[in-house]
Design a protein around this motif. Sequence first.
Motif, PDB file in Angstrom:
ATOM      1  N   PRO A 180      29.948  52.630  37.190  1.00 41.63           N
ATOM      2  CA  PRO A 180      29.226  51.447  37.661  1.00 41.63           C
ATOM      3  C   PRO A 180      28.898  51.594  39.141  1.00 41.63           C
ATOM      4  N   VAL A 181      27.640  51.508  39.452  1.00 40.55           N
ATOM      5  CA  VAL A 181      27.200  51.640  40.839  1.00 40.55           C
ATOM      6  C   VAL A 181      26.460  50.386  41.232  1.00 40.55           C
ATOM      7  N   GLU A 182      26.847  49.835  42.355  1.00 38.54           N
ATOM      8  CA  GLU A 182      26.211  48.615  42.840  1.00 38.54           C
ATOM      9  C   GLU A 182      24.871  48.929  43.507  1.00 38.54           C
ATOM     10  N   GLU A 183      24.146  47.860  43.788  1.00 38.42           N
ATOM     11  CA  GLU A 183      22.942  47.975  44.593  1.00 38.42           C
ATOM     12  C   GLU A 183      23.288  48.701  45.891  1.00 38.42           C
ATOM     13  N   GLY A 184      22.433  49.628  46.282  1.00 40.15           N
ATOM     14  CA  GLY A 184      22.710  50.414  47.478  1.00 40.15           C
ATOM     15  C   GLY A 184      23.527  51.653  47.178  1.00 40.15           C
ATOM     16  N   GLY A 185      23.814  51.871  45.898  1.00 41.14           N
ATOM     17  CA  GLY A 185      24.544  53.079  45.516  1.00 41.14           C
ATOM     18  C   GLY A 185      26.025  53.021  45.814  1.00 41.14           C
ATOM     19  N   LEU A 186      26.557  51.849  45.990  1.00 35.91           N
ATOM     20  CA  LEU A 186      27.978  51.735  46.319  1.00 35.91           C
ATOM     21  C   LEU A 186      28.818  51.765  45.041  1.00 35.91           C
ATOM     22  N   HIS A 187      29.948  52.433  45.164  1.00 31.83           N
ATOM     23  CA  HIS A 187      30.877  52.501  44.028  1.00 31.83           C
ATOM     24  C   HIS A 187      32.261  52.105  44.548  1.00 31.83           C
ATOM     25  N   PRO A 188      32.515  50.805  44.641  1.00 27.16           N
ATOM     26  CA  PRO A 188      33.764  50.368  45.266  1.00 27.16           C
ATOM     27  C   PRO A 188      34.992  50.665  44.419  1.00 27.16           C
ATOM     28  N   VAL A 189      35.958  51.307  45.044  1.00 22.07           N
ATOM     29  CA  VAL A 189      37.247  51.610  44.412  1.00 22.07           C
ATOM     30  C   VAL A 189      38.322  51.121  45.384  1.00 22.07           C
ATOM     31  N   PRO A 190      39.346  50.447  44.890  1.00 16.46           N
ATOM     32  CA  PRO A 190      40.377  49.974  45.833  1.00 16.46           C
ATOM     33  C   PRO A 190      40.898  51.106  46.711  1.00 16.46           C
ATOM     34  N   ALA A 191      40.960  50.831  47.998  1.00 16.97           N
ATOM     35  CA  ALA A 191      41.424  51.854  48.951  1.00 16.97           C
ATOM     36  C   ALA A 191      42.925  52.041  48.802  1.00 16.97           C
ATOM     37  N   ARG A 192      43.398  53.219  49.178  1.00 11.07           N
ATOM     38  CA  ARG A 192      44.775  53.583  48.881  1.00 11.07           C
ATOM     39  C   ARG A 192      45.741  53.194  50.000  1.00 11.07           C
ATOM     40  N   TRP A 193      45.302  53.322  51.244  1.00 16.59           N
ATOM     41  CA  TRP A 193      46.236  53.135  52.346  1.00 16.59           C
ATOM     42  C   TRP A 193      45.781  51.949  53.196  1.00 16.59           C
ATOM     43  N   ASN A 194      46.471  50.859  53.103  1.00 13.57           N
ATOM     44  CA  ASN A 194      46.126  49.669  53.896  1.00 13.57           C
ATOM     45  C   ASN A 194      47.226  48.646  53.702  1.00 13.57           C
ATOM     46  N   ARG A 195      47.171  47.624  54.540  1.00 13.91           N
ATOM     47  CA  ARG A 195      48.135  46.538  54.357  1.00 13.91           C
ATOM     48  C   ARG A 195      47.451  45.210  54.679  1.00 13.91           C
ATOM     49  N   PRO A 196      47.821  44.186  53.927  1.00 14.74           N
ATOM     50  CA  PRO A 196      47.181  42.889  54.158  1.00 14.74           C
ATOM     51  C   PRO A 196      47.673  42.247  55.451  1.00 14.74           C
ATOM     52  N   LEU A 197      46.807  41.493  56.059  1.00 15.93           N
ATOM     53  CA  LEU A 197      47.139  40.731  57.255  1.00 15.93           C
ATOM     54  C   LEU A 197      46.950  39.246  56.946  1.00 15.93           C
ATOM     55  N   PRO A 198      47.503  38.397  57.771  1.00 16.89           N
ATOM     56  CA  PRO A 198      47.304  36.960  57.537  1.00 16.89           C
ATOM     57  C   PRO A 198      45.824  36.592  57.570  1.00 16.89           C
TER      58      PRO A 198
END
Lengths: 332, 383
Positions: free
Chosen positions: B41-59
Amino acid sequence: MIVDRGRRRTLGALAAGAVASSSLVRAAEAFLPGPQPGPKSALSRALVALARRPGVVLPDGALAPALVESGLGAAVARAAGEATPVAAMRRLFRPTDVVGIKVNCLGGRGVSTHPQVALQLAAFLQAAGVPAGRIYVWDRTDRELRAAGFALSSSGVRVFGTNDAWGDLADWGPSASRFARVLVEDLTAVISCAVLKDHSLAGVTLSLKNWYGVVHNPNKLHAEGCAPYVAALSAHPLVRDKLRLAVVDGSLGQCQGGPGPAPNWSWPYGGFLASTDPVALDTVGWQVIEARRRELGLPTLAADGREPRYLAGAATLGVGVGEATRIETVEV
Amino acid sequence: MDRRGFVGSLAASGAGCAFAGARALAAGPLQDPFGPGTALPVEEGGLHPVPARWNRPLPGGAVECGVCPRACRITEGERGTCGTRENRKGTLYTLVHSRPCSVGLDPVEKKPFFHVLPGAAVLSLATPGCNLECRCCQNWEIAQARPEQVPSSTLPPDEVVALALRKGARLVAGTYTEPVVFSEYLLDIARAGRARGVRTLMVSNGYVQEQPLAELCGAIAAYKVDLKGFEPGFFQRHTGGELRHVLETLRRLKRHGTWTEIVALVIPTQNDSEAEVRALARFVRDELSADVPVHFTRFHPAYRLQNLPSTPVSTLERCRDVARAEGLRFVYLGNVPGHPGESTYCPGCGQLLVRRMGMAVAENRLQSGACPGCRRAIPGIWS
């Protein structure tokens, strides 16, 4: 701020005077640089018009059309020193201009430029003689425009995203960018139609920060509180020489948590701000946000380490007046 | 864009894919890099969003990206400096997984790796984006762009490996732009490749955080670091980043035991002082190993740095002499086709081991990774 309800009619006299006949107008247009709100750098003072229309935001989130027309019209008119918005547009724009209304749709349906506001500006322009086909409402991408509630259009008043239509690389000092091709090649005049919003890095995003949407690499421009980038970008000839009017859609404001939408920090300010001086406009808009932060017990942006330093930078580069004591805020 | 058009755009882009003088490889942009194709599945603009692996939520719904030392704090709807990672309702997505904008077949010398399977073919690929902004970026059209601004197509990890094998390549490299920004994609490629005997290389600026680097090192075969200067002020002005993070990456690579080579682009008057070169050589010798290959590479004007001449060859030779005098055993000259400094010599007896011409291997005398004369083992990946 100084509140002065007087009028100034010192600008644009040349264009206003050259109306003896349509042929004379055309002849003059061939030689004159066209309507100009500035030279901003030479102004010793600046005027910002503020129209408050409480109730403009309806319970369902839509805007009341009559209040948009009234508030926006009053602000635009006063910003140009005219009695009506149509006269203001006539003073600032020619029928032969191709006018781009640059909106900010990053916030989706949360805090983005409302379509009604942009289209009301387009209506004023049309009433002033600019054909619909010469008015473009645009932002970075179709996707963001749609998400903010805009209906894309390729006829009449065109509504579209730059998408992948970027010009050649231009080095503008702090960075190098491709500018939106529509800005480079098509537009002769621009209205910045921005939002009233907090920004986690820049402090606030108003009419100057709106220019991040005309370059292909805004993600590269966020170091140092965005300060050198916003200032230099707003001083770029492609931007500064085409800007005729700056407007902030403050029907809804957001005082914290930006630039993304943060409904808990949004409030129905019900205001429309306009000026021919974008630095003065943003200086006043910043204070509106600071006032709301005070009401909610939030620290000042300076105390939060994100005072919008780019305003002083833009003023130094001659984009406009950033000194509060030299700005007249006129409520209309 | 259809696949044929995409491939054509690669050839037209000049995105670092084409090269000259390579040995008998079907080199350059691939004429048909894609197999039957996998529908993603590719979005408009050719984007293929996949959850990123390294990150942390902030408030407040913001997210801190954990891929590179910038540690961008990204609010809803915004992207990090690289332009490839976007916060959507509190979740960070990479927009470039499985969406390369450039795919080509190169000799490994082009990367350059001079101590990894000399003459081997590498399937090279890139997605748009970079976490630095070097003033002389060679591939700025893709490296300094956002994903929707560059034509890309779909090539999932399994297909990358299959394509490499079809083309006779046992190596895949993340290159041309900055593979750190597509680390998830490269990590998946490396893991898919391992099972099928395909090794993965990073050709990188080394601007990466510890956790992704550790995971990458567990999957890839070798890492080339572009060390863009050794004076912190210059590094910051030239790239927008901080030198100390790259030096820390080099130290971590040593700890992980990942084969590492270093490229030092020498820019006239900017980073070519003897003191700076000597300091760089001492760092490599003292904190890494005198066996780490260092490539002093010739600058050519590009992107925002158009006002300087190409690096004189004599400057590169001086850099090599300084580094050798400091004890480095494998010092090369880059972007000087035909120069003896492209070749590998035994640090024990001085015998020529691998003779290179441009990016081609003209002669390889190594025997099981050792000098045929004195039998000294030469560090690297030779089989």
